[in-house]
Design a protein around this motif. Sequence first.
Motif, PDB file in Angstrom:
ATOM      1  N   ALA A 149       0.827  -1.213   0.000  1.00 57.35           N
ATOM      2  CA  ALA A 149       0.000   0.000   0.000  1.00 57.35           C
ATOM      3  C   ALA A 149       0.861   1.263   0.000  1.00 57.35           C
ATOM      4  CB  ALA A 149      -0.934   0.005   1.202  1.00 57.35           C
ATOM      5  N   GLU A 150       2.027   1.186   0.626  1.00 57.19           N
ATOM      6  CA  GLU A 150       2.895   2.375   0.694  1.00 57.19           C
ATOM      7  C   GLU A 150       3.254   2.916  -0.682  1.00 57.19           C
ATOM      8  OE1 GLU A 150       5.978   1.412   3.876  1.00 57.19           O
ATOM      9  OE2 GLU A 150       6.208   3.587   3.560  1.00 57.19           O
ATOM     10  N   THR A 151       3.456   2.022  -1.633  1.00 51.32           N
ATOM     11  CA  THR A 151       3.777   2.439  -3.001  1.00 51.32           C
ATOM     12  C   THR A 151       2.620   3.252  -3.570  1.00 51.32           C
ATOM     13  OG1 THR A 151       4.799   0.268  -3.172  1.00 51.32           O
ATOM     14  CG2 THR A 151       4.561   1.512  -5.222  1.00 51.32           C
ATOM     15  N   ILE A 152       1.412   2.773  -3.345  1.00 42.66           N
ATOM     16  CA  ILE A 152       0.223   3.464  -3.871  1.00 42.66           C
ATOM     17  C   ILE A 152       0.025   4.811  -3.183  1.00 42.66           C
ATOM     18  CG2 ILE A 152      -2.293   3.279  -4.118  1.00 42.66           C
ATOM     19  CD1 ILE A 152      -1.917   0.266  -4.178  1.00 42.66           C
ATOM     20  N   ILE A 153       0.257   4.827  -1.877  1.00 48.14           N
ATOM     21  CA  ILE A 153       0.111   6.068  -1.108  1.00 48.14           C
ATOM     22  C   ILE A 153       1.043   7.143  -1.681  1.00 48.14           C
ATOM     23  CG2 ILE A 153       0.616   7.100   1.165  1.00 48.14           C
ATOM     24  CD1 ILE A 153      -0.267   4.299   2.345  1.00 48.14           C
ATOM     25  N   LYS A 154       2.290   6.756  -1.938  1.00 45.09           N
ATOM     26  CA  LYS A 154       3.266   7.721  -2.474  1.00 45.09           C
ATOM     27  C   LYS A 154       2.834   8.225  -3.843  1.00 45.09           C
ATOM     28  CE  LYS A 154       7.314   6.683   0.204  1.00 45.09           C
ATOM     29  NZ  LYS A 154       8.221   5.578   0.471  1.00 45.09           N
ATOM     30  N   ARG A 155       2.356   7.319  -4.682  1.00 44.30           N
ATOM     31  CA  ARG A 155       1.900   7.707  -6.017  1.00 44.30           C
ATOM     32  C   ARG A 155       0.733   8.694  -5.930  1.00 44.30           C
ATOM     33  NH1 ARG A 155       4.492   6.886 -10.767  1.00 44.30           N
ATOM     34  NH2 ARG A 155       5.379   4.809 -10.915  1.00 44.30           N
ATOM     35  N   LEU A 156      -0.215   8.378  -5.074  1.00 44.48           N
ATOM     36  CA  LEU A 156      -1.390   9.242  -4.921  1.00 44.48           C
ATOM     37  C   LEU A 156      -0.976  10.638  -4.456  1.00 44.48           C
ATOM     38  CD1 LEU A 156      -3.862   6.775  -3.192  1.00 44.48           C
ATOM     39  CD2 LEU A 156      -4.324   7.955  -5.355  1.00 44.48           C
ATOM     40  N   LEU A 157      -0.097  10.675  -3.460  1.00 46.79           N
ATOM     41  CA  LEU A 157       0.310  11.981  -2.931  1.00 46.79           C
ATOM     42  C   LEU A 157       1.082  12.774  -3.977  1.00 46.79           C
ATOM     43  CD1 LEU A 157       1.198  11.063   0.766  1.00 46.79           C
ATOM     44  CD2 LEU A 157      -0.757  12.407  -0.029  1.00 46.79           C
ATOM     45  N   GLU A 158       1.926  12.084  -4.744  1.00 44.36           N
ATOM     46  CA  GLU A 158       2.672  12.771  -5.807  1.00 44.36           C
ATOM     47  C   GLU A 158       1.715  13.433  -6.793  1.00 44.36           C
ATOM     48  OE1 GLU A 158       6.422   9.737  -5.877  1.00 44.36           O
ATOM     49  OE2 GLU A 158       5.201   9.857  -7.700  1.00 44.36           O
ATOM     50  N   VAL A 159       0.720  12.658  -7.226  1.00 47.54           N
ATOM     51  CA  VAL A 159      -0.243  13.162  -8.201  1.00 47.54           C
ATOM     52  C   VAL A 159      -1.034  14.344  -7.614  1.00 47.54           C
ATOM     53  CG1 VAL A 159      -2.404  12.579  -9.373  1.00 47.54           C
ATOM     54  CG2 VAL A 159      -0.469  10.993  -9.470  1.00 47.54           C
ATOM     55  N   LEU A 160      -1.520  14.172  -6.402  1.00 43.13           N
ATOM     56  CA  LEU A 160      -2.347  15.216  -5.778  1.00 43.13           C
ATOM     57  C   LEU A 160      -1.547  16.497  -5.527  1.00 43.13           C
ATOM     58  CD1 LEU A 160      -4.300  12.887  -3.336  1.00 43.13           C
ATOM     59  CD2 LEU A 160      -5.364  14.314  -5.102  1.00 43.13           C
ATOM     60  N   LEU A 161      -0.275  16.332  -5.138  1.00 41.11           N
ATOM     61  CA  LEU A 161       0.541  17.508  -4.822  1.00 41.11           C
ATOM     62  C   LEU A 161       1.084  18.204  -6.078  1.00 41.11           C
ATOM     63  CD1 LEU A 161       1.955  18.165  -1.650  1.00 41.11           C
ATOM     64  CD2 LEU A 161       0.027  16.659  -2.006  1.00 41.11           C
ATOM     65  N   LYS A 162       1.304  17.404  -7.097  1.00 44.59           N
ATOM     66  CA  LYS A 162       1.816  17.992  -8.337  1.00 44.59           C
ATOM     67  C   LYS A 162       0.822  19.018  -8.873  1.00 44.59           C
ATOM     68  CE  LYS A 162       3.963  16.653 -12.635  1.00 44.59           C
ATOM     69  NZ  LYS A 162       3.990  15.631 -13.666  1.00 44.59           N
ATOM     70  N   SER A 163      -0.414  18.679  -8.773  1.00 44.65           N
ATOM     71  CA  SER A 163      -1.439  19.590  -9.257  1.00 44.65           C
ATOM     72  C   SER A 163      -1.581  20.838  -8.361  1.00 44.65           C
ATOM     73  CB  SER A 163      -2.737  18.793  -9.397  1.00 44.65           C
ATOM     74  OG  SER A 163      -3.834  19.590  -9.446  1.00 44.65           O
ATOM     75  N   LEU A 164      -0.920  20.795  -7.191  1.00 45.88           N
ATOM     76  CA  LEU A 164      -0.875  21.988  -6.324  1.00 45.88           C
ATOM     77  C   LEU A 164       0.465  22.712  -6.503  1.00 45.88           C
ATOM     78  CD1 LEU A 164      -2.272  20.436  -2.997  1.00 45.88           C
ATOM     79  CD2 LEU A 164      -3.541  21.824  -4.638  1.00 45.88           C
ATOM     80  N   ASN A 165       1.161  22.377  -7.604  1.00 47.28           N
ATOM     81  CA  ASN A 165       2.456  22.992  -7.931  1.00 47.28           C
ATOM     82  C   ASN A 165       3.619  22.536  -7.078  1.00 47.28           C
ATOM     83  OD1 ASN A 165       1.567  24.489 -10.103  1.00 47.28           O
ATOM     84  ND2 ASN A 165       0.833  26.139  -8.753  1.00 47.28           N
ATOM     85  N   VAL A 166       3.453  21.444  -6.335  1.00 41.52           N
ATOM     86  CA  VAL A 166       4.584  20.906  -5.583  1.00 41.52           C
ATOM     87  C   VAL A 166       5.281  19.915  -6.516  1.00 41.52           C
ATOM     88  CG1 VAL A 166       5.313  19.617  -3.534  1.00 41.52           C
ATOM     89  CG2 VAL A 166       3.351  21.173  -3.406  1.00 41.52           C
ATOM     90  N   LYS A 167       6.474  20.297  -6.966  1.00 38.80           N
ATOM     91  CA  LYS A 167       7.123  19.504  -8.024  1.00 38.80           C
ATOM     92  C   LYS A 167       7.694  18.216  -7.466  1.00 38.80           C
ATOM     93  CE  LYS A 167       7.290  23.106 -11.175  1.00 38.80           C
ATOM     94  NZ  LYS A 167       6.762  24.109 -10.215  1.00 38.80           N
ATOM     95  N   GLU A 168       8.251  18.313  -6.243  1.00 41.43           N
ATOM     96  CA  GLU A 168       8.876  17.129  -5.696  1.00 41.43           C
ATOM     97  C   GLU A 168       8.595  17.084  -4.203  1.00 41.43           C
ATOM     98  OE1 GLU A 168      13.196  16.890  -6.190  1.00 41.43           O
ATOM     99  OE2 GLU A 168      12.992  15.348  -4.629  1.00 41.43           O
ATOM    100  N   ILE A 169       8.256  15.892  -3.706  1.00 39.73           N
ATOM    101  CA  ILE A 169       7.993  15.765  -2.273  1.00 39.73           C
ATOM    102  C   ILE A 169       9.313  15.482  -1.560  1.00 39.73           C
ATOM    103  CG2 ILE A 169       6.707  14.480  -0.525  1.00 39.73           C
ATOM    104  CD1 ILE A 169       4.512  14.017  -2.595  1.00 39.73           C
ATOM    105  N   ASP A 170       9.882  16.525  -0.918  1.00 36.39           N
ATOM    106  CA  ASP A 170      11.152  16.307  -0.212  1.00 36.39           C
ATOM    107  C   ASP A 170      10.876  15.687   1.162  1.00 36.39           C
ATOM    108  OD1 ASP A 170      10.063  18.403   1.199  1.00 36.39           O
ATOM    109  OD2 ASP A 170      11.507  19.899   0.538  1.00 36.39           O
TER     110      ASP A 170
END
Length: 334
Positions: free
Chosen positions: A168-189
């Motif tokens: 599930a952790e893999t999916i969680i990371k993917r979801l957050l990346e997608v959701l944050l990218k659309s908020l202009n967060v290019k990379e989750i540090d």
Amino acid sequence: MDFTDFVFIKGNGLKGFVDAGLETLPQQYIQPPEQRFDLSQVITEESLPLIDVSNWDDPEVAKSICEAASKWGFFQIINHGITMEALESMKSAVHGFFGLPNDERRKYWKGQSISDTAYLKTSFIPEKEKVLEWKDTLCFRFIPGDDESSSLWPPVCKDQVLDYMKRAETIIKRLLEVLLKSLNVKEIDKPTEYVLMGSLLINLNYYPHCPNPELTAGLGPHADGSTITILLQDDIGGLDVRGTDGEGWIHVPPVEGALVVNVGDVLQIMSNDRYKSIEHRVVANRSKNRVSIPIFVSPGAEALIGPLPEVVASGEQLVYKQVAYKDYLNGFFS
Ligand SMILES: O=C(O)CCC(=O)C(=O)O
Ligand SMILES: [Fe+2]
């Protein structure tokens, strides 16, 4: 039989109580008439998006996810990569644990659990609730990379929980990346990752069959205090989500192989209301024992939460002030 003694003090939980042979609903579970679920409010004209995520890099997939998170706050995903066998094995493990004899389950009863990171409870906060909710829950605090913390977890479900969490952790990371990218967060540090997902909890929910589902609540209306929640439900159904009119309820139909995803309060705050944390509830079932497995992805204990700088940079009005997640939680549980 004394209800309080049997269920709470002796730690048999609701499952133990139902197994002892129950014909009528104990008064502790009867909701006042104005709080009872009105099933005629379930609307069939609306349904939640079902999103095929086989290609996470597809801009259309990202668009569907972000639109769903803005409009409904809830959606289901399929082809997420967790095999059907792994999902089945996780659900069976829940039945495995709740199928244990009372004295085996009781070893994990909250306040006296043999494990620091796993405990069994009933309802939500029974000490504070006027009316109890019709469920028991085995909760796990997940500490990645710390094998020690799971050493005393119940053998009947330990491996399944660890395996499922890892997937599930893999999916969680993917979801957050997608959701944050659309908020202009290019990379989750790393610091942002700590705020978004510094704490992972997995709950094994067991809603026993109920003699009077219309009088009680499997789970009362609430929004999650998480960043996001990923839920695996079985094929029985019972989960409803507030419709966009804010009055009616939309049923979340069980879909084979799907995971339900919802935005929690933290992501609503971080997105400055772009994404919505929506109320949901669970209706008890007259004849079947339902299980569900939510993973609550939440900020680390020391995190500060507030609208993301990338969101605020657009010059929009701040809807929220920054708060310590701890202080936010104190409000949530009182
Ligand atoms: O059991 C379900 O379907 C939902 C559970 C839920 O909403 C929760 O545990 O917060
Ligand atoms: Fe919830």
